[in-house]
Design a protein around this motif. Structure first.
Motif, PDB file in Angstrom:
ATOM      1  N   ASP A 129       0.839  -1.210   0.000  1.00 22.43           N
ATOM      2  CA  ASP A 129       0.000   0.000   0.000  1.00 22.43           C
ATOM      3  C   ASP A 129       0.871   1.255   0.000  1.00 22.43           C
ATOM      4  OD1 ASP A 129      -1.403  -2.225   0.796  1.00 22.43           O
ATOM      5  OD2 ASP A 129      -2.672  -1.184   2.230  1.00 22.43           O
ATOM      6  N   VAL A 130       1.878   1.283   0.874  1.00 23.22           N
ATOM      7  CA  VAL A 130       2.720   2.475   1.032  1.00 23.22           C
ATOM      8  C   VAL A 130       3.520   2.745  -0.241  1.00 23.22           C
ATOM      9  CG1 VAL A 130       4.698   3.430   2.286  1.00 23.22           C
ATOM     10  CG2 VAL A 130       2.845   2.315   3.541  1.00 23.22           C
ATOM     11  N   ALA A 131       4.032   1.685  -0.866  1.00 26.53           N
ATOM     12  CA  ALA A 131       4.819   1.874  -2.086  1.00 26.53           C
ATOM     13  C   ALA A 131       3.951   2.426  -3.214  1.00 26.53           C
ATOM     14  CB  ALA A 131       5.456   0.556  -2.515  1.00 26.53           C
ATOM     15  N   LEU A 132       2.667   2.106  -3.217  1.00 28.19           N
ATOM     16  CA  LEU A 132       1.780   2.584  -4.277  1.00 28.19           C
ATOM     17  C   LEU A 132       1.354   4.025  -4.048  1.00 28.19           C
ATOM     18  CD1 LEU A 132       0.271   1.663  -6.883  1.00 28.19           C
ATOM     19  CD2 LEU A 132      -1.713   1.279  -5.425  1.00 28.19           C
ATOM     20  N   VAL A 133       0.881   4.354  -2.854  1.00 26.87           N
ATOM     21  CA  VAL A 133       0.335   5.704  -2.622  1.00 26.87           C
ATOM     22  C   VAL A 133       1.355   6.669  -2.028  1.00 26.87           C
ATOM     23  CG1 VAL A 133      -2.001   4.836  -2.319  1.00 26.87           C
ATOM     24  CG2 VAL A 133      -0.574   5.171  -0.314  1.00 26.87           C
ATOM     25  N   GLY A 134       2.463   6.137  -1.508  1.00 25.55           N
ATOM     26  CA  GLY A 134       3.458   7.002  -0.884  1.00 25.55           C
ATOM     27  C   GLY A 134       3.361   6.933   0.630  1.00 25.55           C
ATOM     28  N   GLY A 135       4.366   7.481   1.292  1.00 28.46           N
ATOM     29  CA  GLY A 135       4.369   7.495   2.755  1.00 28.46           C
ATOM     30  C   GLY A 135       5.663   6.910   3.285  1.00 28.46           C
ATOM     31  N   GLY A 136       5.569   6.221   4.406  1.00 30.96           N
ATOM     32  CA  GLY A 136       6.747   5.697   5.078  1.00 30.96           C
ATOM     33  C   GLY A 136       7.121   6.576   6.247  1.00 30.96           C
ATOM     34  N   ALA A 137       8.125   6.144   7.030  1.00 31.15           N
ATOM     35  CA  ALA A 137       8.582   6.922   8.188  1.00 31.15           C
ATOM     36  C   ALA A 137       9.032   8.310   7.746  1.00 31.15           C
ATOM     37  CB  ALA A 137       9.709   6.186   8.892  1.00 31.15           C
ATOM     38  N   THR A 138       9.788   8.357   6.647  1.00 30.18           N
ATOM     39  CA  THR A 138      10.116   9.624   5.987  1.00 30.18           C
ATOM     40  C   THR A 138       9.304   9.657   4.703  1.00 30.18           C
ATOM     41  OG1 THR A 138      12.374   9.553   6.858  1.00 30.18           O
ATOM     42  CG2 THR A 138      11.949  11.043   5.010  1.00 30.18           C
ATOM     43  N   PRO A 139       8.176  10.386   4.658  1.00 34.09           N
ATOM     44  CA  PRO A 139       7.267  10.304   3.512  1.00 34.09           C
ATOM     45  C   PRO A 139       7.956  10.535   2.169  1.00 34.09           C
ATOM     46  CG  PRO A 139       6.234  11.525   5.284  1.00 34.09           C
ATOM     47  CD  PRO A 139       7.663  11.289   5.697  1.00 34.09           C
ATOM     48  N   GLN A 140       7.699   9.630   1.248  1.00 30.09           N
ATOM     49  CA  GLN A 140       8.219   9.700  -0.114  1.00 30.09           C
ATOM     50  C   GLN A 140       7.068   9.501  -1.093  1.00 30.09           C
ATOM     51  OE1 GLN A 140      11.761   9.849  -1.484  1.00 30.09           O
ATOM     52  NE2 GLN A 140      11.692  11.011   0.422  1.00 30.09           N
ATOM     53  N   PRO A 141       7.168  10.034  -2.315  1.00 31.16           N
ATOM     54  CA  PRO A 141       6.105   9.807  -3.308  1.00 31.16           C
ATOM     55  C   PRO A 141       6.004   8.327  -3.650  1.00 31.16           C
ATOM     56  CG  PRO A 141       7.623  11.550  -4.024  1.00 31.16           C
ATOM     57  CD  PRO A 141       8.248  10.891  -2.835  1.00 31.16           C
ATOM     58  N   GLY A 142       4.772   7.858  -3.843  1.00 33.03           N
ATOM     59  CA  GLY A 142       4.543   6.482  -4.272  1.00 33.03           C
ATOM     60  C   GLY A 142       4.387   6.402  -5.785  1.00 33.03           C
ATOM     61  N   GLU A 143       4.045   5.206  -6.256  1.00 33.31           N
ATOM     62  CA  GLU A 143       3.922   4.989  -7.702  1.00 33.31           C
ATOM     63  C   GLU A 143       2.848   5.871  -8.335  1.00 33.31           C
ATOM     64  OE1 GLU A 143       5.668   3.259  -9.868  1.00 33.31           O
ATOM     65  OE2 GLU A 143       7.066   2.482  -8.390  1.00 33.31           O
ATOM     66  N   ILE A 144       1.762   6.150  -7.609  1.00 33.89           N
ATOM     67  CA  ILE A 144       0.706   6.963  -8.214  1.00 33.89           C
ATOM     68  C   ILE A 144       1.150   8.411  -8.410  1.00 33.89           C
ATOM     69  CG2 ILE A 144      -1.189   5.522  -7.364  1.00 33.89           C
ATOM     70  CD1 ILE A 144      -1.723   7.594  -5.236  1.00 33.89           C
ATOM     71  N   SER A 145       2.058   8.895  -7.542  1.00 34.64           N
ATOM     72  CA  SER A 145       2.598  10.246  -7.732  1.00 34.64           C
ATOM     73  C   SER A 145       3.710  10.258  -8.771  1.00 34.64           C
ATOM     74  CB  SER A 145       3.114  10.809  -6.401  1.00 34.64           C
ATOM     75  OG  SER A 145       2.046  11.029  -5.502  1.00 34.64           O
ATOM     76  N   LEU A 146       4.498   9.183  -8.830  1.00 35.46           N
ATOM     77  CA  LEU A 146       5.548   9.101  -9.848  1.00 35.46           C
ATOM     78  C   LEU A 146       4.963   8.987 -11.250  1.00 35.46           C
ATOM     79  CD1 LEU A 146       8.020   6.712  -7.986  1.00 35.46           C
ATOM     80  CD2 LEU A 146       8.361   9.145  -8.448  1.00 35.46           C
ATOM     81  N   SER A 147       3.691   8.570 -11.344  1.00 37.05           N
ATOM     82  CA  SER A 147       3.032   8.510 -12.655  1.00 37.05           C
ATOM     83  C   SER A 147       2.192   9.761 -12.927  1.00 37.05           C
ATOM     84  CB  SER A 147       2.154   7.254 -12.763  1.00 37.05           C
ATOM     85  OG  SER A 147       1.204   7.206 -11.718  1.00 37.05           O
TER      86      SER A 147
END
Length: 512
Positions: free
Chosen positions: A280-298
Motif C-alpha cells: 500500500d505504502v509503495a503505491l500511494v506514498g508514505g513511510g517513516a520519511t514520507p516519499q512519493p509512491g507509484e501513483i505520484s511518480l506517474s
C-alpha cells in the motif's frame, strides 16, 4: 565567532530554506540542535574527517550547530556541506563576505568529496523565490538545478573547491541549461510505437479515445492477446508535456531521487508499471520519511497495473480516493504532505483464473462461479472509476504475418492533441479540469446533453444489457470525447452507441 550559512529542507514537493548557525566557544564538545534526525546528528563525524582530509583545521573547541527554524524536523545528509562551510568560516578559514548569498547543499564523504542529494529542483525553485544569488551543490545535481533560470548554479566535486571559491582563490563555472532545447530534444523520441502492433484495430481505437479524454481503461482478455504490449504504447499517443507539467513531474522524481545525472528535465510522460506484490505504502506514498509512491511518480502520465486481480485488495482500494481527487495527502502526527497524483490508470486482466473465458478457440475450464469470484476481486467502487472496459481477443495468424503497416504513434497523437485542444477551450475557466474524464456530475449534465433519441438509446441499452446506474455518467463522458475526436459540437447517437460498448464489466450477465 557566530557564522550563518543557508541550506534547504524538502517537505512533499516543496522546499523550505534552513539557516545553519554555528558558534564556536571555549569547550570541547560538539552539538547539533534544531530537530535533527540521526543522519544529521552523525554529520559531524563525516565533516571532521572531510575537513582534515582536505588539509584544513577542525576546531578543538565547543561547536554548537543550530538548524533554524528549530521546530521543523531536519532529515538526511544534505546539510553536511553547509555545516562544514559554517564551521570553517567560524574558525576564520573561510571569508564570510559572500557566504549568505548562496544556498549550500551536499553530502560529504570522509575524504572531502561531495555526494549527490535528492530534491534539488524544488530547492532551486524556492531559492529563487527567497532571492538567493545562487546554489552551491554536488556536480551530479547541477544540471537538474540549472533548469531554474536567473540563478547561479555551481557544481562542485569536493570541499576544497568550496573553500577556494569563498576565499576568491578559484572561480567556479556556473552550469547553464537551455530549457527549451532540453525540452524539445526528446519530445518525439519513444522506444515503443503503435506501429509495432499487428491487428487489434478496435483496441487501438479504444486507447485513442482514452488518450483523447484522459479516461481510465481496463483491458480484459486471454494470455498472449497483446494487452501488455498495447498498454505500454499508450503513453506514446498522449499529448506532449507542457513545460509547466514537465517541471511539476520532474519535481516529484527529484524528491524521490529518481533522476539521473544526465537527466535534467523530464520531457516524456512517465509510464509506471509496479509489480502486483507492491505494498500500500509503495503505491500511494508514505513511510517513516514520507516519499512519493507509484501513483505520484506517474503524475501527468500512465500507471499500468498488469494482472489486476492479483494485486492485494487493500492496495487497489487505497487508489479510490486519488483517482477521484487527483492528489494524495500523507498525514503524520505532527505534519502532513501533499503529492499530486493526476494519472491515467490502465489495467489489464485475464477474464478468469485459467484465462480462456470467452476465448474463440480454447475452452475455459473454470465454472461460472469461479469466473465470478475472480472478477469480484476488483470492487465495484474501483470499477466505477474506470471509464472504458475493453475486451481483447487474440490476433489472427494472417494479421500477425501481414506486411501491412500500422499507424504510427505520432499520427495518432496528432488526433489526440486536436481533441485535447477542444477540451482545453471548453474547460479554460476551470484550473483543475483539463479533460473530459475529470468532469464532475454537474458538468456532465451541462456539457454532455443528448437529444430525445439519444436518451431513448441509453435507456434501452441500460435495460437490455443490464448496465448498472454507475455507468451512466461514464458513458456520457466517453461519448463526449468521441464527439470531440470527430470535431462534433453535439453528442450523436453513434457516439453514444460506441461508448455503450465499452462497459463490458457492468453487464450483469458478463460472467453468467
Amino acid at each position: 565567532m557566530l557564522t550563518k550559512t543557508y541550506s534547504s529542507a524538502v517537505y512533499g514537493i516543496e522546499a523550505t530554506s534552513v539557516a545553519v548557525e554555528v558558534n564556536i566557544t571555549a569547550g570541547t564538545r560538539y552539538y547539533i540542535v534544531g530537530l535533527p534526525d540521526n543522519a544529521v546528528k552523525e554529520s559531524l563525524q563525516r565533516i571532521e574527517s572531510a575537513i582534515v582530509s582536505c588539509g584544513l583545521r577542525m576546531p578543538r573547541q565547543k561547536i554548537v550547530v543550530n538548524l533554524a527554524p528549530a521546530d521543523i524536523r531536519k532529515e538526511g545528509s544534505a546539510y553536511d556541506l553547509a555545516i562544514a562551510t559554517a564551521i570553517l568560516a567560524s574558525s576564520n578559514q573561510i571569508n564570510v563576505d559572500k557566504l549568505t548569498d548562496y544556498l549550500i547543499l551536499g553530502e560529504l564523504s570522509l575524504d572531502g568529496k561531495i555526494q549527490a542529494i535528492k530534491g534539488v529542483l524544488p530547492i532551486a525553485i524556492q531559492a529563487l523565490k527567497d532571492n538567493f544569488k545562487g546554489i552551491i551543490l554536488p556536480n551530479t545535481n547541477a544540471r537538474e538545478a540549472a533548469i531554474v533560470s536567473n540563478l547561479q548554479i555551481f557544481g562542485v566535486d569536493n570541499l576544497t573547491e568550496v573553500v577556494d571559491f569563498f576565499n576568491d582563490k578559484h572561480d567556479l563555472m556556473p552550469t547553464a541549461i537551455n530549457i527549451e532545447e532540453e525540452f524539445l530534444k526528446k519530445i518525439d523520441h519513444a522506444e515503443t510505437d503503435f506501429g509495432d502492433v499487428r491487428g487489434q484495430e478496435n483496441i487501438k481505437r479504444a486507447l485513442e479515445i482514452a488518450a483523447s479524454g484522459g479516461h481510465n481503461v481496463i483491458l480484459i482478455g486471454p494470455p498472449g492477446a497483446g494487452k501488455t504490449m498495447l498498454a505500454k504504447r499508450l503513453a506514446t499517443i498522449l499529448p506532449p508535456l507542457t513545460i509547466e507539467e514537465s517541471l511539476e513531474t520532474t519535481k516529484i522524481h527529484s524528491v524521490a531521487g529518481q533522476l539521473s545525472a544526465k537527466e535534467s528535465l523530464m520531457t516524456t510522460r512517465p509510464f509506471r508499471s509496479p509489480h502486483h506484490t507492491i505494498s500500500d505504502v509503495a503505491l500511494v506514498g508514505g513511510g517513516a520519511t514520507p516519499q512519493p509512491g507509484e501513483i505520484s511518480l506517474s503524475h501527468n502520465g500512465v500507471l499500468f497495473l498488469d494482472e489486476l486481480p492479483e494485486f492485494k485488495r487493500t492496495v487497489l482500494e487505497v487508489m479510490r480516493q486519488p483517482l477521484e481527487s487527483r492528489n494524495i495527502t500523507i498525514s503524520r502526527a505532527k505534519f502532513s504532505v501533499d503529492y499530486p497524483a493526476s494519472f491515467m490508470l490502465i489495467a489489464a486482466m485475464n477474464p478468469c483464473p485459467c484465462g480462456y473465458y470467452n476465448h474463440p478457440e480454447k475452452e475455459c475450464i473454470c465454472g461460472s462461479n469461479a469466473v465470478q469470484r475472480y472478477l469480484s476481486k476488483i470492487s465495484g467502487p474501483l470499477l466505477d472509476r474506470i471509464d472504458l472496459h475493453v475486451e481483447v481477443t487474440p490476433v489472427a495468424f494472417k494479421e500477425l504475418v501481414s506486411n501491412e503497416t500500422s499507424e504510427k504513434s505520432i499520427v495518432v497523437r496528432q488526433r489526440v492533441i486536436a481533441a485535447r485542444k477542444i477540451q482545453n477551450e471548453r474547460f479554460k475557466q476551470y484550473s483543475e479540469i483539463h479533460s473530459n474524464a475529470q468532469m464532475s456530475s454537474t458538468q456532465v449534465r451541462e456539457r454532455c446533453q443528448i437529444d430525445q433519441q439519444g436518451t431513448q438509446l441509453l435507456k434501452v441499452a441500460m435495460e437490455k444489457l443490464g448496465l448498472s446506474a454507475r455507468a451512466y455518467d461514464r458513458i456520457l463522458k466517453v461519448a463526449r470525447t468521441i464527439a470531440d475526436m470527430e470535431q462534433e459540437t453535439n453528442i450523436q447517437n453513434h457516439h453514444l452507441a460506441e461508448a455503450i460498448q465499452y462497459r463490458s464489466l457492468d453487464r450483469e450477465n458478463w460472467a453468467g
